[in-house]
Every structure is written in C-alpha cells, then in structure tokens.
Design a protein around this motif. Sequence first.
Motif, PDB file in Angstrom:
ATOM      1  N   VAL A 186       0.874  -1.179   0.000  1.00  0.00           N
ATOM      2  CA  VAL A 186       0.000   0.000   0.000  1.00  0.00           C
ATOM      3  C   VAL A 186       0.906   1.223   0.000  1.00  0.00           C
ATOM      4  O   VAL A 186       2.063   1.154   0.421  1.00  0.00           O
ATOM      5  N   PRO A 187       0.404   2.381  -0.450  1.00  0.00           N
ATOM      6  CA  PRO A 187       1.287   3.538  -0.637  1.00  0.00           C
ATOM      7  C   PRO A 187       1.759   4.213   0.636  1.00  0.00           C
ATOM      8  O   PRO A 187       2.832   4.829   0.656  1.00  0.00           O
ATOM      9  N   GLY A 188       0.957   4.157   1.722  1.00  0.00           N
ATOM     10  CA  GLY A 188       1.374   4.783   2.970  1.00  0.00           C
ATOM     11  C   GLY A 188       0.962   6.229   3.131  1.00  0.00           C
ATOM     12  O   GLY A 188       1.241   6.849   4.162  1.00  0.00           O
ATOM     13  N   ARG A 189       0.269   6.801   2.151  1.00  0.00           N
ATOM     14  CA  ARG A 189      -0.110   8.215   2.237  1.00  0.00           C
ATOM     15  C   ARG A 189      -1.089   8.472   3.379  1.00  0.00           C
ATOM     16  O   ARG A 189      -0.961   9.459   4.119  1.00  0.00           O
ATOM     17  N   ALA A 190      -2.094   7.616   3.525  1.00  0.00           N
ATOM     18  CA  ALA A 190      -3.077   7.808   4.592  1.00  0.00           C
ATOM     19  C   ALA A 190      -2.444   7.584   5.960  1.00  0.00           C
ATOM     20  O   ALA A 190      -2.781   8.276   6.926  1.00  0.00           O
ATOM     21  N   LEU A 191      -1.548   6.621   6.049  1.00  0.00           N
ATOM     22  CA  LEU A 191      -0.862   6.384   7.322  1.00  0.00           C
ATOM     23  C   LEU A 191      -0.071   7.611   7.738  1.00  0.00           C
ATOM     24  O   LEU A 191      -0.119   8.035   8.896  1.00  0.00           O
ATOM     25  N   ARG A 192       0.650   8.204   6.804  1.00  0.00           N
ATOM     26  CA  ARG A 192       1.431   9.403   7.131  1.00  0.00           C
ATOM     27  C   ARG A 192       0.516  10.562   7.524  1.00  0.00           C
ATOM     28  O   ARG A 192       0.806  11.309   8.459  1.00  0.00           O
ATOM     29  N   ALA A 193      -0.611  10.705   6.834  1.00  0.00           N
ATOM     30  CA  ALA A 193      -1.545  11.774   7.163  1.00  0.00           C
ATOM     31  C   ALA A 193      -2.152  11.559   8.543  1.00  0.00           C
ATOM     32  O   ALA A 193      -2.283  12.497   9.339  1.00  0.00           O
ATOM     33  N   GLY A 194      -2.531  10.334   8.841  1.00  0.00           N
ATOM     34  CA  GLY A 194      -3.154  10.034  10.130  1.00  0.00           C
ATOM     35  C   GLY A 194      -2.211  10.242  11.296  1.00  0.00           C
ATOM     36  O   GLY A 194      -2.598  10.798  12.339  1.00  0.00           O
ATOM     37  N   THR A 195      -0.985   9.793  11.160  1.00  0.00           N
ATOM     38  CA  THR A 195      -0.030   9.968  12.256  1.00  0.00           C
ATOM     39  C   THR A 195       0.378  11.436  12.398  1.00  0.00           C
ATOM     40  O   THR A 195       0.658  11.891  13.513  1.00  0.00           O
ATOM     41  N   ASP A 214     -12.098   4.438  14.604  1.00  0.00           N
ATOM     42  CA  ASP A 214     -12.543   5.091  13.377  1.00  0.00           C
ATOM     43  C   ASP A 214     -11.355   5.639  12.594  1.00  0.00           C
ATOM     44  O   ASP A 214     -11.327   5.556  11.363  1.00  0.00           O
ATOM     45  N   GLY A 215     -10.373   6.207  13.304  1.00  0.00           N
ATOM     46  CA  GLY A 215      -9.185   6.710  12.625  1.00  0.00           C
ATOM     47  C   GLY A 215      -8.349   5.594  12.031  1.00  0.00           C
ATOM     48  O   GLY A 215      -7.856   5.696  10.902  1.00  0.00           O
ATOM     49  N   ALA A 216      -8.180   4.509  12.787  1.00  0.00           N
ATOM     50  CA  ALA A 216      -7.347   3.399  12.312  1.00  0.00           C
ATOM     51  C   ALA A 216      -7.971   2.704  11.105  1.00  0.00           C
ATOM     52  O   ALA A 216      -7.281   2.388  10.126  1.00  0.00           O
ATOM     53  N   THR A 217      -9.274   2.476  11.163  1.00  0.00           N
ATOM     54  CA  THR A 217      -9.917   1.831  10.008  1.00  0.00           C
ATOM     55  C   THR A 217     -10.006   2.798   8.828  1.00  0.00           C
ATOM     56  O   THR A 217      -9.949   2.375   7.673  1.00  0.00           O
ATOM     57  N   ALA A 218     -10.137   4.104   9.118  1.00  0.00           N
ATOM     58  CA  ALA A 218     -10.134   5.084   8.024  1.00  0.00           C
ATOM     59  C   ALA A 218      -8.809   5.028   7.269  1.00  0.00           C
ATOM     60  O   ALA A 218      -8.781   5.126   6.028  1.00  0.00           O
ATOM     61  N   ILE A 219      -7.712   4.883   7.983  1.00  0.00           N
ATOM     62  CA  ILE A 219      -6.408   4.760   7.330  1.00  0.00           C
ATOM     63  C   ILE A 219      -6.375   3.524   6.452  1.00  0.00           C
ATOM     64  O   ILE A 219      -5.931   3.569   5.289  1.00  0.00           O
ATOM     65  N   ILE A 220      -6.864   2.402   6.968  1.00  0.00           N
ATOM     66  CA  ILE A 220      -6.857   1.166   6.179  1.00  0.00           C
ATOM     67  C   ILE A 220      -7.715   1.321   4.928  1.00  0.00           C
ATOM     68  O   ILE A 220      -7.280   0.987   3.807  1.00  0.00           O
ATOM     69  N   TYR A 221      -8.916   1.835   5.083  1.00  0.00           N
ATOM     70  CA  TYR A 221      -9.801   1.944   3.930  1.00  0.00           C
ATOM     71  C   TYR A 221      -9.258   2.943   2.905  1.00  0.00           C
ATOM     72  O   TYR A 221      -9.407   2.742   1.697  1.00  0.00           O
ATOM     73  N   ARG A 222      -8.603   4.012   3.367  1.00  0.00           N
ATOM     74  CA  ARG A 222      -7.968   4.946   2.435  1.00  0.00           C
ATOM     75  C   ARG A 222      -6.797   4.273   1.720  1.00  0.00           C
ATOM     76  O   ARG A 222      -6.623   4.433   0.509  1.00  0.00           O
TER      77      ARG A 222
END
Length: 282
Positions: A186-195, A214-222
């Motif tokens: 996966v690209p990691g863009r949502a993970l970087r944004a979330g953290t 909600d934040g953790a699953t939002a990162i996964i779904y993104r």
Amino acid sequence: MNTPAFDTAEEYEDKVTGWWRTGVSRIRPGEILLRGYPVEQLIGRLSFADTIWLMLRGELPTAAQSRLLEAALVAAVDHGPQAPSIAAARMAATCGLGLNNAVATGVNLLGDVHGGAGQQCMQVLADLEQAASQGADLDAAAERLVADYRADRRHVPGFGHRFHPRDPRRDPLLALVEEAVTAGEVPGRALRAGTALERALSQGRSRPVPMNIDGATAIIYRELGFPPELGRGLFVLSRSVGILSHAWEEKSQNTRIKGPLPRPLLPAYDGPAPRDLEPRHA
C-alpha cells in the motif's frame, strides 16, 4: 392503454431487461455469476472479506488487501451495549421483534454522530493527502487543520475516545498497515496523514489524543482505495455482526420490554411540581 413498440430486439433489451442493468451479478436458471465468477467456484475458496472486495471493487483482492480489509472488519465488530446501536437492537429484541427487525433497528442508528466518524476521518485524510501531493508540509497542514477544528469547537473525527484512554484496536491495525507499507503493498499516504494528525492533536497537551478505531480503520480503507462513503458502508457490515450477536443473546434470554434504564430507576424529572387542574369556567 398504449403498448410501447420496439423496432429491434436490441432496443427491447435496452429498454426492458436493461431497466435494472448491473455489472455486479447475473442470475439465470441454474446460474449465479458474481462479477463474472460462477458462485460454485467461489464457495469454499474465497473468504467473506474477499467476497466483499470482489462485490464492491469488481476484482479479487491481493493477499495484502484481503488481510487489511479483514483486520478492519474484525476490529469494528462490537463495542458492547454502551453503544447506542447495540442497546437499541437489544431493546428491540425484548419487544418481540424478529432478528431482522432488531438488527435493522440497530443499524438504523448508525448515522453521522454514531457510526459516521470513520467516513468523516477518511475525508479529512483525503484532504491532507491532497495537500501533501501539492507540495504542502504534511505536519504543518495537520496543525492548521487541528487549529481550524478547535476554533470551531469541533472534534477531529477518528481521534480520542469517550471510553478508552487508548483504543486497544489502534496499535495492531496500524502495525498491519506499517508492514504493508514496508512491503510496498500500500502507498502509505493515509498512514502518514493520520499519524501527522495524531502528532498535531497532542501538541500543547499533557495527555495525548490517540487515534481511535474510526481513525485506524479510516487509514486502512484509504490505503485500500475505498471512497469515504463506502467506508461507512463497510463499518455497517462489520458492526452488524455485533448487533446480531447482541440481539440474539437478548432474545434468547426471553426478557420482555427492557427499556433504557433498569426497572428500579426512573428518569430524572425537572418539570413543574405536581399541580391540580383548576375547574374551567364556561
């Protein structure tokens, strides 16, 4: 009564059988195709998470996509009767409703306030990802977003929890995403944004504001490429399992008409003191 006329068989098909045109499934006598695959070839070979992916996205997931989707679905299955959707389903079951009605009662409580934070967080992450793709510093963008929310006295969706000091579902979910990013799955863009948001929210506070389910699953779904609205739909699929389980448990206990408060307790009353109705004069 006018009967529509069709010049060709193709026009008939387009106007009549095309009324509910769909690329999801084809059902004919003796045949069930799901996104082109005969269902008999899927039974026993695909997991439920794989099948959800296939039905929503049109193709089979990779092993990494399947693993992340299933983890997110499992994590959000239940949060006990203190969740309004669960409580409502249990109350419905004690009123003699069938399981389908009890589950529908619970699911219908999942809206913008209860059950909507994941979709909202996905949109926030998408906005931060876009800002970063246009050259903005991600931490600075996250700090501005947090400042805007605080100025409006709003909570940033997907962070903090009214019950858990630190949501126990956060760390295992993010660890799976980090593994997938390291492996290039996966690209990691949502993970970087979330953290980045998590860091911004914790600045100037004695206690951090960690990400919740909600934040953790939002990162996964993104990371998996789902649009925000489907994120809420996936949450509903997940939480429906818990709603069904609680409704079935309550129904099996044969208790009748349980309200929101235990029977010895009465709601607080702050209306007028008891008073008598004065006689009315003609």
